[in-house]
Design a protein around this motif. Structure first.
Motif, PDB file in Angstrom:
ATOM      1  N   LYS A  20       0.862  -1.179   0.000  1.00 47.28           N
ATOM      2  CA  LYS A  20       0.000   0.000   0.000  1.00 47.28           C
ATOM      3  C   LYS A  20       0.903   1.234   0.000  1.00 47.28           C
ATOM      4  O   LYS A  20       1.722   1.407   0.908  1.00 47.28           O
ATOM      5  N   ALA A  21       0.790   2.060  -1.028  1.00 47.34           N
ATOM      6  CA  ALA A  21       1.622   3.262  -1.118  1.00 47.34           C
ATOM      7  C   ALA A  21       1.176   4.290  -0.094  1.00 47.34           C
ATOM      8  O   ALA A  21      -0.006   4.593   0.028  1.00 47.34           O
ATOM      9  N   VAL A  22       2.132   4.821   0.651  1.00 48.99           N
ATOM     10  CA  VAL A  22       1.850   5.875   1.628  1.00 48.99           C
ATOM     11  C   VAL A  22       2.176   7.229   1.012  1.00 48.99           C
ATOM     12  O   VAL A  22       1.408   8.162   1.093  1.00 48.99           O
ATOM     13  N   ASN A  23       3.343   7.325   0.404  1.00 46.82           N
ATOM     14  CA  ASN A  23       3.755   8.515  -0.326  1.00 46.82           C
ATOM     15  C   ASN A  23       4.814   8.099  -1.339  1.00 46.82           C
ATOM     16  O   ASN A  23       5.057   6.915  -1.532  1.00 46.82           O
ATOM     17  N   TRP A  24       5.478   9.063  -1.977  1.00 53.10           N
ATOM     18  CA  TRP A  24       6.484   8.743  -2.997  1.00 53.10           C
ATOM     19  C   TRP A  24       7.671   7.985  -2.416  1.00 53.10           C
ATOM     20  O   TRP A  24       8.390   7.299  -3.116  1.00 53.10           O
ATOM     21  N   ASN A  25       7.904   8.129  -1.134  1.00 53.89           N
ATOM     22  CA  ASN A  25       9.096   7.570  -0.505  1.00 53.89           C
ATOM     23  C   ASN A  25       8.848   6.294   0.288  1.00 53.89           C
ATOM     24  O   ASN A  25       9.819   5.661   0.723  1.00 53.89           O
ATOM     25  N   MET A  26       7.611   5.914   0.497  1.00 46.54           N
ATOM     26  CA  MET A  26       7.361   4.795   1.395  1.00 46.54           C
ATOM     27  C   MET A  26       6.103   4.017   1.003  1.00 46.54           C
ATOM     28  O   MET A  26       5.125   4.597   0.531  1.00 46.54           O
ATOM     29  N   GLY A  27       6.167   2.721   1.211  1.00 45.68           N
ATOM     30  CA  GLY A  27       5.018   1.850   1.034  1.00 45.68           C
ATOM     31  C   GLY A  27       4.928   0.913   2.234  1.00 45.68           C
ATOM     32  O   GLY A  27       5.931   0.625   2.882  1.00 45.68           O
ATOM     33  N   GLU A  28       3.743   0.461   2.513  1.00 48.61           N
ATOM     34  CA  GLU A  28       3.530  -0.455   3.634  1.00 48.61           C
ATOM     35  C   GLU A  28       3.125  -1.826   3.097  1.00 48.61           C
ATOM     36  O   GLU A  28       2.326  -1.937   2.179  1.00 48.61           O
ATOM     37  N   VAL A  29       3.684  -2.868   3.685  1.00 43.87           N
ATOM     38  CA  VAL A  29       3.441  -4.235   3.260  1.00 43.87           C
ATOM     39  C   VAL A  29       2.362  -4.858   4.137  1.00 43.87           C
ATOM     40  O   VAL A  29       2.378  -4.715   5.363  1.00 43.87           O
ATOM     41  N   ASN A  30       1.435  -5.566   3.494  1.00 40.21           N
ATOM     42  CA  ASN A  30       0.398  -6.319   4.195  1.00 40.21           C
ATOM     43  C   ASN A  30       0.421  -7.749   3.674  1.00 40.21           C
ATOM     44  O   ASN A  30       0.463  -7.962   2.462  1.00 40.21           O
ATOM     45  N   MET A  31       0.414  -8.717   4.588  1.00 44.20           N
ATOM     46  CA  MET A  31       0.434 -10.128   4.219  1.00 44.20           C
ATOM     47  C   MET A  31      -0.548 -10.889   5.095  1.00 44.20           C
ATOM     48  O   MET A  31      -0.739 -10.553   6.254  1.00 44.20           O
ATOM     49  N   ASP A  32      -1.132 -11.934   4.499  1.00 43.97           N
ATOM     50  CA  ASP A  32      -2.039 -12.817   5.223  1.00 43.97           C
ATOM     51  C   ASP A  32      -1.806 -14.244   4.772  1.00 43.97           C
ATOM     52  O   ASP A  32      -1.534 -14.489   3.597  1.00 43.97           O
ATOM     53  N   CYS A  33      -1.946 -15.179   5.697  1.00 39.99           N
ATOM     54  CA  CYS A  33      -1.961 -16.602   5.360  1.00 39.99           C
ATOM     55  C   CYS A  33      -2.555 -17.361   6.539  1.00 39.99           C
ATOM     56  O   CYS A  33      -2.703 -16.819   7.631  1.00 39.99           O
ATOM     57  N   HIS A  34      -2.912 -18.581   6.291  1.00 44.90           N
ATOM     58  CA  HIS A  34      -3.455 -19.437   7.353  1.00 44.90           C
ATOM     59  C   HIS A  34      -2.627 -20.717   7.410  1.00 44.90           C
ATOM     60  O   HIS A  34      -2.576 -21.474   6.435  1.00 44.90           O
ATOM     61  N   LEU A  35      -1.944 -20.919   8.534  1.00 45.94           N
ATOM     62  CA  LEU A  35      -1.133 -22.121   8.720  1.00 45.94           C
ATOM     63  C   LEU A  35      -2.062 -23.289   9.029  1.00 45.94           C
ATOM     64  O   LEU A  35      -2.774 -23.264  10.031  1.00 45.94           O
ATOM     65  N   THR A  36      -2.053 -24.300   8.175  1.00 38.84           N
ATOM     66  CA  THR A  36      -2.922 -25.463   8.384  1.00 38.84           C
ATOM     67  C   THR A  36      -2.237 -26.530   9.237  1.00 38.84           C
ATOM     68  O   THR A  36      -2.907 -27.395   9.776  1.00 38.84           O
ATOM     69  N   VAL A  37      -0.923 -26.461   9.328  1.00 39.36           N
ATOM     70  CA  VAL A  37      -0.142 -27.388  10.141  1.00 39.36           C
ATOM     71  C   VAL A  37       0.676 -26.549  11.125  1.00 39.36           C
ATOM     72  O   VAL A  37       1.238 -25.524  10.749  1.00 39.36           O
ATOM     73  N   THR A  38       0.732 -26.945  12.374  1.00 41.68           N
ATOM     74  CA  THR A  38       1.483 -26.209  13.389  1.00 41.68           C
ATOM     75  C   THR A  38       2.965 -26.155  13.030  1.00 41.68           C
ATOM     76  O   THR A  38       3.564 -27.157  12.668  1.00 41.68           O
ATOM     77  N   VAL A  39       3.534 -24.955  13.139  1.00 45.92           N
ATOM     78  CA  VAL A  39       4.964 -24.750  12.894  1.00 45.92           C
ATOM     79  C   VAL A  39       5.657 -24.771  14.253  1.00 45.92           C
ATOM     80  O   VAL A  39       5.498 -23.857  15.049  1.00 45.92           O
ATOM     81  N   ARG A  40       6.428 -25.806  14.506  1.00 45.59           N
ATOM     82  CA  ARG A  40       7.058 -25.993  15.812  1.00 45.59           C
ATOM     83  C   ARG A  40       8.451 -25.382  15.909  1.00 45.59           C
ATOM     84  O   ARG A  40       8.827 -24.851  16.940  1.00 45.59           O
ATOM     85  N   ASN A  41       9.223 -25.464  14.846  1.00 47.71           N
ATOM     86  CA  ASN A  41      10.585 -24.933  14.869  1.00 47.71           C
ATOM     87  C   ASN A  41      10.853 -24.146  13.580  1.00 47.71           C
ATOM     88  O   ASN A  41      11.511 -24.641  12.671  1.00 47.71           O
ATOM     89  N   PRO A  42      10.353 -22.900  13.515  1.00 50.99           N
ATOM     90  CA  PRO A  42      10.511 -22.126  12.282  1.00 50.99           C
ATOM     91  C   PRO A  42      11.959 -21.725  12.032  1.00 50.99           C
ATOM     92  O   PRO A  42      12.653 -21.249  12.924  1.00 50.99           O
TER      93      PRO A  42
END
Length: 164
Positions: A20-42
């Motif tokens: 998402k663009a904030v201004n000419w110098n900066m943008g913000e990142v947005n991410m989504d996901c759903h873990l279907t299996v538990t992550v024990r040791n990332p």
């Protein structure tokens, strides 16, 4: 600025990411996901690549693997891992200890220049590869690529009118 992400369908569902663009110098990142299996040791592999004169990304200074649970529990002090943890803790719902399960969200995240050492001007790719490992094997969870440009800030050409 641009972001690309993908996930292992056996481990992650509903993967999406955008900038998402904030201004000419900066943008913000947005991410989504759903873990279907538990992550024990990332485990996270972070690579920084720089675009060269032939328009290809080449390795640039950083290629580090980190055991993320050790970073969270303050048993590992790899500098780039600590920086990544500070950013994730502030902008995501991954602000707790291992294991991780369910929805994962990153909202309005940006790289503050105070977090990183100064980089020469140019185009860069930050590549993150996420996996879940145990003592005998490692399974890919997904990856994210963040493309950005290091440059002098763009200043507005508008002249400010002094107020009386």
């Amino acid at each position: 600025m641009k972001v690309e992400c993908e996930g292992n369908p056996a481990r992650v569902k509903n993967v999406s990411c955008y900038v998402k663009a904030v201004n000419w110098n900066m943008g913000e990142v947005n991410m989504d996901c759903h873990l279907t299996v538990t992550v024990r040791n990332p485990m996270i592999r972070m690579e920084i690549l720089r675009k060269d004169y032939s328009n290809q990304y080449q390795p640039f200074l950083v290629d580090v693997r980190m055991d993320f649970c050790n970073v969270i529990q303050k048993r590992s002090f790899v500098p780039y891992a600590v920086i990544l943890w500070k950013i994730l803790k502030q902008y995501s719902n991954l602000n707790h200890s291992c294991p991780f399960t369910g929805p994962v969200r990153v909202r309005n995240a940006y790289l503050d220049s105070n977090h990183l050492p100064p980089f020469p001007h140019g185009f860069y790719q930050f590549r993150f590869t996420y996996s879940d490992s145990n003592s005998t094997s490692s399974e890919l969870i997904g990856s994210a690529k963040l493309f950005l440009q290091v440059m002098e800030p763009i200043k507005s050409k508008r002249k400010t009118v002094p107020k009386n």
